[in-house]
Design a protein around this motif. Structure first.
Motif, PDB file in Angstrom:
ATOM      1  N   GLY A   1     115.320 -28.466  63.304  1.00  0.00           N
ATOM      2  CA  GLY A   1     115.739 -29.843  63.042  1.00  0.00           C
ATOM      3  C   GLY A   1     115.886 -30.687  64.293  1.00  0.00           C
ATOM      4  N   TYR A   2     115.944 -30.040  65.456  1.00  0.00           N
ATOM      5  CA  TYR A   2     116.086 -30.793  66.705  1.00  0.00           C
ATOM      6  C   TYR A   2     114.737 -31.041  67.365  1.00  0.00           C
TER       7      TYR A   2
ATOM      8  N   MET B   1     116.680 -21.056  59.303  1.00  0.00           N
ATOM      9  CA  MET B   1     117.676 -21.924  58.688  1.00  0.00           C
ATOM     10  C   MET B   1     117.497 -23.328  59.242  1.00  0.00           C
ATOM     11  N   THR B   2     117.413 -24.306  58.360  1.00  0.00           N
ATOM     12  CA  THR B   2     117.264 -25.674  58.856  1.00  0.00           C
ATOM     13  C   THR B   2     117.743 -26.682  57.809  1.00  0.00           C
ATOM     14  N   GLY B   3     117.792 -27.952  58.203  1.00  0.00           N
ATOM     15  CA  GLY B   3     118.309 -29.012  57.329  1.00  0.00           C
ATOM     16  C   GLY B   3     117.440 -29.193  56.095  1.00  0.00           C
ATOM     17  N   ASN B   4     118.100 -29.451  54.965  1.00  0.00           N
ATOM     18  CA  ASN B   4     117.415 -29.604  53.685  1.00  0.00           C
ATOM     19  C   ASN B   4     117.129 -31.087  53.432  1.00  0.00           C
ATOM     20  N   ALA B   5     115.844 -31.457  53.441  1.00  0.00           N
ATOM     21  CA  ALA B   5     115.458 -32.868  53.296  1.00  0.00           C
ATOM     22  C   ALA B   5     115.758 -33.413  51.902  1.00  0.00           C
TER      23      ALA B   5
ATOM     24  N   GLY C   1     118.716 -35.603  64.294  1.00  0.00           N
ATOM     25  CA  GLY C   1     118.134 -34.408  63.671  1.00  0.00           C
ATOM     26  C   GLY C   1     117.096 -34.784  62.623  1.00  0.00           C
ATOM     27  N   ARG C   2     116.345 -33.782  62.188  1.00  0.00           N
ATOM     28  CA  ARG C   2     115.260 -33.981  61.223  1.00  0.00           C
ATOM     29  C   ARG C   2     115.361 -32.864  60.195  1.00  0.00           C
ATOM     30  N   ALA C   3     115.134 -33.190  58.928  1.00  0.00           N
ATOM     31  CA  ALA C   3     115.242 -32.156  57.894  1.00  0.00           C
ATOM     32  C   ALA C   3     113.861 -31.845  57.316  1.00  0.00           C
ATOM     33  N   ASP C   4     113.752 -30.663  56.705  1.00  0.00           N
ATOM     34  CA  ASP C   4     112.497 -30.226  56.079  1.00  0.00           C
ATOM     35  C   ASP C   4     112.805 -29.767  54.659  1.00  0.00           C
ATOM     36  N   THR C   5     111.752 -29.506  53.891  1.00  0.00           N
ATOM     37  CA  THR C   5     111.982 -28.918  52.568  1.00  0.00           C
ATOM     38  C   THR C   5     111.625 -27.428  52.618  1.00  0.00           C
ATOM     39  N   VAL C   6     112.154 -26.686  51.664  1.00  0.00           N
ATOM     40  CA  VAL C   6     111.841 -25.253  51.560  1.00  0.00           C
ATOM     41  C   VAL C   6     110.330 -25.092  51.408  1.00  0.00           C
TER      42      VAL C   6
END
Ligand code: SAM
Length: 263
Positions: free
Chosen positions: A122-123, A147-151, A184-189
């Protein structure tokens, strides 16, 4: 490696965030998922492993851990925390200063039974170069843990903080200032699953990380990490929620586990 932007955040992240109920729940829940997929002993590379909050408990459980991080300040924190580990666990930990985008070379081509990358993608502006290296560093049949941010849940935080205009605007956004005050930046599964699949790693299962404690904190409720019975009960509930729909879908971060295909 450029400026160490984590130098100013090392104390807040390593000492404060992890001292909270949320910090405990995060480590506990992810530890359960990891040990279920890969029982010890095994070799683990933790890319962007920071101060070792996830991988030191793994070393204590019998894993042989390499923490790779691009921040000298975060590795200093890791070194300080390492001093407090029992000698046997300490011997199972190696700290390595390197860019994740250069991980395969930094570990001299070694392949690991598990490669972790938690709270790092996310960074980065683009996840691909780092994901590429993560997949390379996993041994055949090895585990990949991201593990990362959930968009899909970007409206949760502003809504719980009752910033309604921000919440409305954030449904279709995937960037923003996170809890550490960093962009930060989020992604989807699905997106990260596709990235790993195209690099020879089969997505196996995904989880939420925290839900109720996160929502309570943003609503202004203070949770006491010193109340051990409550902490254990909370962690047990969060573990169940992390594994089930619809709860896991609402977590602000997701935890994806993949398995590298045999060549
Ligand atoms: C939010 S912390 C997460 C630390 C650890 N993974 C955890 O879950 O406790 C992000 C970490 O990623 C590291 N990092 C950021 N970009 C990186 C990169 N390109 N290569 C290696 N480490 C990186 C930072 O130095 C920091 O230690």
């Amino acid at each position: 490696m450029g400026d160490d932007i984590w130098a100013g955040l090392a104390d807040r992240f390593a000492d404060e965030a992890y001292a909270s109920v949320k910090g405990y729940v995060r480590t506990y829940v992810m530890h359960q998922q990891l040990t279920e997929h890969l029982p010890p002993p095994a070799t683990v590379l933790d890319v962007g492993g920071g101060a070792g909050h996830q991988s030191f408990p793994l070393a204590q459980a019998g894993y042989d851990v390499t923490v790779l991080d691009s921040s000298p300040a975060m590795l200093d924190k890791a070194r300080q925390r390492l001093e407090r580990l029992p000698a046997q666990a300490r011997q199972r930990v190696t700290l390595l200063l390197a860019n994740g985008e250069n991980a395969a070379e930094a570990v001299a081509g070694r392949r690991f039974a598990a490669v972790l990358c938690h709270g790092v993608l996310g960074y980065l502006d683009q996840p691909e170069p780092l994901v590429d290296q993560l997949c390379r560093c996993a041994a055949d049949g090895g585990l990949l843990s991201i593990m990362t941010g959930n968009a899909r849940t970007t409206a949760v935080r502003p809504a719980l903080e009752r910033r309604w205009d921000d919440a409305l605007a954030s449904f279709d956004t995937r960037t923003g200032i996170g809890v550490l005050g960093v962009q930060g930046r989020a992604d989807t599964v699905e997106e990260i699953s596709e990235l790993i699949r195209s690099r020879g790693v089969r997505p196996v299962r995904w989880y939420g990380v925290w839900l109720f404690v996160d929502w309570l904190e943003f609503s202004g409720v203070e949770l006491d990490p010193g109340d051990s019975p409550q902490l254990a009960a909370t962690a047990a509930v969060e573990l169940e929620a992390s594994r089930r729909d619809p709860y896991r879908q609402l977590s602000r971060v997701f935890h994806l586990i993949g398995r590298k295909n045999p060549t």
